[in-house]
Design an enzyme around this catalytic site. Structure first.
Site, PDB file in Angstrom:
ATOM      1  N   TYR A  61      39.079  25.920  58.801  1.00  0.00           N
ATOM      2  CA  TYR A  61      38.465  26.806  57.807  1.00  0.00           C
ATOM      3  C   TYR A  61      37.553  27.799  58.524  1.00  0.00           C
ATOM      4  CZ  TYR A  61      39.869  23.103  54.473  1.00  0.00           C
ATOM      5  OH  TYR A  61      40.565  22.176  53.744  1.00  0.00           O
ATOM      6  N   SER A  73      41.627  20.787  45.608  1.00  0.00           N
ATOM      7  CA  SER A  73      41.911  21.842  44.618  1.00  0.00           C
ATOM      8  C   SER A  73      41.955  21.267  43.197  1.00  0.00           C
ATOM      9  CB  SER A  73      43.214  22.589  44.964  1.00  0.00           C
ATOM     10  OG  SER A  73      43.120  23.208  46.221  1.00  0.00           O
ATOM     11  N   ARG A  89      42.460  25.708  42.152  1.00  0.00           N
ATOM     12  CA  ARG A  89      41.970  26.885  42.903  1.00  0.00           C
ATOM     13  C   ARG A  89      41.283  27.881  41.973  1.00  0.00           C
ATOM     14  NH1 ARG A  89      44.102  26.321  48.001  1.00  0.00           N
ATOM     15  NH2 ARG A  89      45.973  25.040  48.154  1.00  0.00           N
ATOM     16  N   GLY A  90      40.681  27.343  40.936  1.00  0.00           N
ATOM     17  CA  GLY A  90      39.930  28.183  39.992  1.00  0.00           C
ATOM     18  C   GLY A  90      40.714  28.514  38.732  1.00  0.00           C
ATOM     19  N   PHE A  91      42.042  28.376  38.763  1.00  0.00           N
ATOM     20  CA  PHE A  91      42.857  28.792  37.612  1.00  0.00           C
ATOM     21  C   PHE A  91      42.504  27.986  36.364  1.00  0.00           C
ATOM     22  CE2 PHE A  91      46.620  29.132  34.930  1.00  0.00           C
ATOM     23  CZ  PHE A  91      46.890  30.492  35.006  1.00  0.00           C
ATOM     24  N   GLY A 144      47.508  38.428  35.542  1.00  0.00           N
ATOM     25  CA  GLY A 144      47.451  39.823  35.994  1.00  0.00           C
ATOM     26  C   GLY A 144      46.122  40.159  36.643  1.00  0.00           C
TER      27      GLY A 144
HETATM   28  N1  LIG Z   1      43.570  18.971  52.664  1.00  0.00           N
HETATM   29  C1  LIG Z   1      43.994  20.165  52.372  1.00  0.00           C
HETATM   30  O1  LIG Z   1      45.079  20.581  52.782  1.00  0.00           O
HETATM   31  C2  LIG Z   1      43.159  21.059  51.493  1.00  0.00           C
HETATM   32  C3  LIG Z   1      43.712  22.231  50.925  1.00  0.00           C
HETATM   33  C4  LIG Z   1      42.904  23.010  50.112  1.00  0.00           C
HETATM   34  C5  LIG Z   1      41.592  22.650  49.860  1.00  0.00           C
HETATM   35  N2  LIG Z   1      41.074  21.520  50.446  1.00  0.00           N
HETATM   36  C6  LIG Z   1      39.667  21.107  50.219  1.00  0.00           C
HETATM   37  O2  LIG Z   1      39.467  20.924  48.834  1.00  0.00           O
HETATM   38  C7  LIG Z   1      38.352  21.685  48.399  1.00  0.00           C
HETATM   39  C8  LIG Z   1      38.508  22.113  46.959  1.00  0.00           C
HETATM   40  O3  LIG Z   1      39.700  22.823  46.757  1.00  0.00           O
HETATM   41  P1  LIG Z   1      39.749  24.404  46.543  1.00  0.00           P
HETATM   42  O4  LIG Z   1      38.442  24.985  46.902  1.00  0.00           O
HETATM   43  O5  LIG Z   1      40.977  24.868  47.202  1.00  0.00           O
HETATM   44  O6  LIG Z   1      40.044  24.564  44.993  1.00  0.00           O
HETATM   45  P2  LIG Z   1      39.284  24.225  43.636  1.00  0.00           P
HETATM   46  O7  LIG Z   1      38.154  23.343  43.895  1.00  0.00           O
HETATM   47  O8  LIG Z   1      40.338  23.787  42.696  1.00  0.00           O
HETATM   48  O9  LIG Z   1      38.810  25.681  43.170  1.00  0.00           O
HETATM   49  C9  LIG Z   1      37.925  26.472  43.903  1.00  0.00           C
HETATM   50  C10 LIG Z   1      37.810  27.802  43.216  1.00  0.00           C
HETATM   51  O10 LIG Z   1      37.326  27.600  41.888  1.00  0.00           O
HETATM   52  C11 LIG Z   1      36.151  28.367  41.690  1.00  0.00           C
HETATM   53  N3  LIG Z   1      35.237  27.572  40.863  1.00  0.00           N
HETATM   54  C12 LIG Z   1      34.625  26.408  41.207  1.00  0.00           C
HETATM   55  N4  LIG Z   1      33.904  25.947  40.175  1.00  0.00           N
HETATM   56  C13 LIG Z   1      34.047  26.849  39.177  1.00  0.00           C
HETATM   57  C14 LIG Z   1      33.534  26.928  37.869  1.00  0.00           C
HETATM   58  N5  LIG Z   1      32.751  25.965  37.376  1.00  0.00           N
HETATM   59  N6  LIG Z   1      33.881  27.993  37.103  1.00  0.00           N
HETATM   60  C15 LIG Z   1      34.680  28.969  37.590  1.00  0.00           C
HETATM   61  N7  LIG Z   1      35.216  28.949  38.833  1.00  0.00           N
HETATM   62  C16 LIG Z   1      34.888  27.892  39.620  1.00  0.00           C
HETATM   63  C17 LIG Z   1      35.581  28.644  43.044  1.00  0.00           C
HETATM   64  O11 LIG Z   1      34.867  29.840  42.975  1.00  0.00           O
HETATM   65  P3  LIG Z   1      33.897  30.435  44.117  1.00  0.00           P
HETATM   66  O12 LIG Z   1      34.769  30.526  45.344  1.00  0.00           O
HETATM   67  O13 LIG Z   1      33.524  31.737  43.560  1.00  0.00           O
HETATM   68  O14 LIG Z   1      32.779  29.497  44.289  1.00  0.00           O
HETATM   69  C18 LIG Z   1      36.852  28.757  43.892  1.00  0.00           C
HETATM   70  O15 LIG Z   1      37.364  30.063  43.794  1.00  0.00           O
HETATM   71  C19 LIG Z   1      38.304  22.845  49.408  1.00  0.00           C
HETATM   72  O16 LIG Z   1      37.033  23.470  49.427  1.00  0.00           O
HETATM   73  C20 LIG Z   1      38.659  22.142  50.697  1.00  0.00           C
HETATM   74  O17 LIG Z   1      37.502  21.505  51.236  1.00  0.00           O
HETATM   75  C21 LIG Z   1      41.851  20.724  51.243  1.00  0.00           C
END
Ligand SMILES: NC(=O)c1ccc[n+]([C@@H]2O[C@H](COP(=O)([O-])OP(=O)(O)OC[C@H]3O[C@@H](n4cnc5c(N)ncnc54)[C@H](OP(=O)(O)O)[C@@H]3O)[C@@H](O)[C@H]2O)c1
Length: 327
Positions: free
Chosen positions: A55, A202, A206-208, A216
């Site tokens: 990262y 995630s 990923r925020g969706f 869009g």
């Molecule tokens: N092992 C692997 O291969 C792998 C792959 C991917 C991720 N990961 C780990 O898993 C962690 C979490 O996954 P992720 O970050 O990919 O996805 P996630 O947690 O599903 O989503 C993160 C996204 O959601 C947004 N978000 C978070 N809380 C929110 C809320 N309450 N309201 C609106 N938007 C919100 C964040 O915004 P902001 O960015 O604006 O804060 C970011 O854009 C990562 O940080 C990483 O450490 C591991």
């Protein structure tokens, strides 16, 4: 915050903190706010921070090292190795050779400024290395005191069984959320049979799943979601139907969509630890309150029906991102 038990006696807060977006993938970074998020998370009882050497590359571990060296709060650090990328490029190579993993572990220790990594994952499995060899390398790093626990990401159930037979696996980390539930078929039952914990990455899609992205929606420069099939306009328009179900539940009980998405995951079993990612205080504070939500039977059944009924459109990664997944 309540603690949850992964494998091998490792306990961590029910929700961890995903730190990836503090360095890249989801738009511009802001180290100052990220350091505030780390400190506030620890104050709120979140004691399980997730990073990886790739990262940034390296920026995320360095940021955590800066936080840890200030000695503010005892937190458990999970990091990963095995994905090799050049700065600014998504293209990757997977390397699990013993020499590489050993070098990577020592570099992570230096960047994190710690003597021992609490949980060390192989980020993706390398088809050129039998998993048995990889586990022997990890067992040696553990015996030397460089890592306390071993984890694997995105492995298949048969691979997990082979790995665990060499040396115990503490946790599997794989994508799991309302829109990514493949792990329910084989991986979760295998983790449970072996006593291996499950870390859900995630968890907010990923925020969706937070309802933040309308179909869009335009992404900021450098946001890799712009390349993900599920976020492509036509797919996102179809995938919005699930978000609307989450929105209805959230509105009815005065919660946010993110809180309902996390409460659903926490409800899937006491062995599941979601690690929502954020670089913003506002979202961190919102997300941690998900641990106070217990879904009702009616909400559970509405969500169960929605995920069974609504197809998820688009793959979760590009072809490049699928390298080493389900290995
Ligand atoms: N092992 C692997 O291969 C792998 C792959 C991917 C991720 N990961 C780990 O898993 C962690 C979490 O996954 P992720 O970050 O990919 O996805 P996630 O947690 O599903 O989503 C993160 C996204 O959601 C947004 N978000 C978070 N809380 C929110 C809320 N309450 N309201 C609106 N938007 C919100 C964040 O915004 P902001 O960015 O604006 O804060 C970011 O854009 C990562 O940080 C990483 O450490 C591991």
């Amino acid at each position: 915050m309540d603690q949850r038990r992964l494998g091998q006696g490792l306990t961590v807060s029910a929700l961890g903190l995903g730190c990836m977006g503090m360095s890249e993938f989801y738009g511009p970074r802001d180290d100052r706010e990220s350091l505030d998020v780390l400190a506030r998370a620890a104050d709120l009882g979140v004691d399980f921070f997730d990073t990886a050497d790739t990262y940034g590359p390296h920026h995320n571990e360095e940021l955590l090292g800066q936080f840890l060296s200030a000695g503010r709060a005892p937190v458990k650090i999970a990091t990963k190795a095995g994905i090799v990328r050049s700065p600014g490029e998504y293209r990757r190579r997977i390397d699990n050779s013993p020499e590489y993993l050993r070098r990577a572990c020592e570099a992570s220790l230096r960047r994190l400024r710690v003597d021992r990594i609490d949980l060390y994952y192989v980020h993706r499995l390398d088809p050129a290395q039998p998993v048995e060899t990889t586990m022997e390398t990890l067992a040696a790093l553990k015996a030397e005191g460089k890592i306390a626990h071993i984890g694997l990401c995105e492995v298949s159930a048969p691979t997990l069984r082979r790995a665990h037979a060499v040396t115990p696996v503490t946790a599997i980390q794989t994508e799991y959320s309302l829109w990514t539930r493949e792990v329910e078929a084989e991986i979760l039952p295998t983790c449970r049979a072996l006593g291996v914990g499950f870390v859900a990455y995630s968890p907010l899609g990923r925020g969706f799943l937070t309802g933040r992205f309308q179909p869009g929606a335009r992404f900021e420069e450098g946001d890799f979601r712009a390349s993900l099939p599920r976020f492509a306009p036509d797919n996102a328009a179809g995938n919005a139907a699930l978000v609307e179900v989450v929105r209805d539940i959230a509105q009815a009980r005065g919660a946010t969509l993110a809180q309902i998405a996390l409460a659903w995951l926490l409800d899937q079993g006491p062995d599941i630890v979601p690690i929502p990612g954020t670089k913003r205080l506002k979202y961190l504070e919102e997300n941690t309150k998900a641990t106070q939500i217990t879904l009702t039977d009616a909400e559970r059944s509405t969500l169960r029906d929605a995920v069974a009924r609504l197809p998820v459109l688009g793959a979760r990664y590009t072809e490049e991102g699928m390298k080493g997944v389900n290995a």
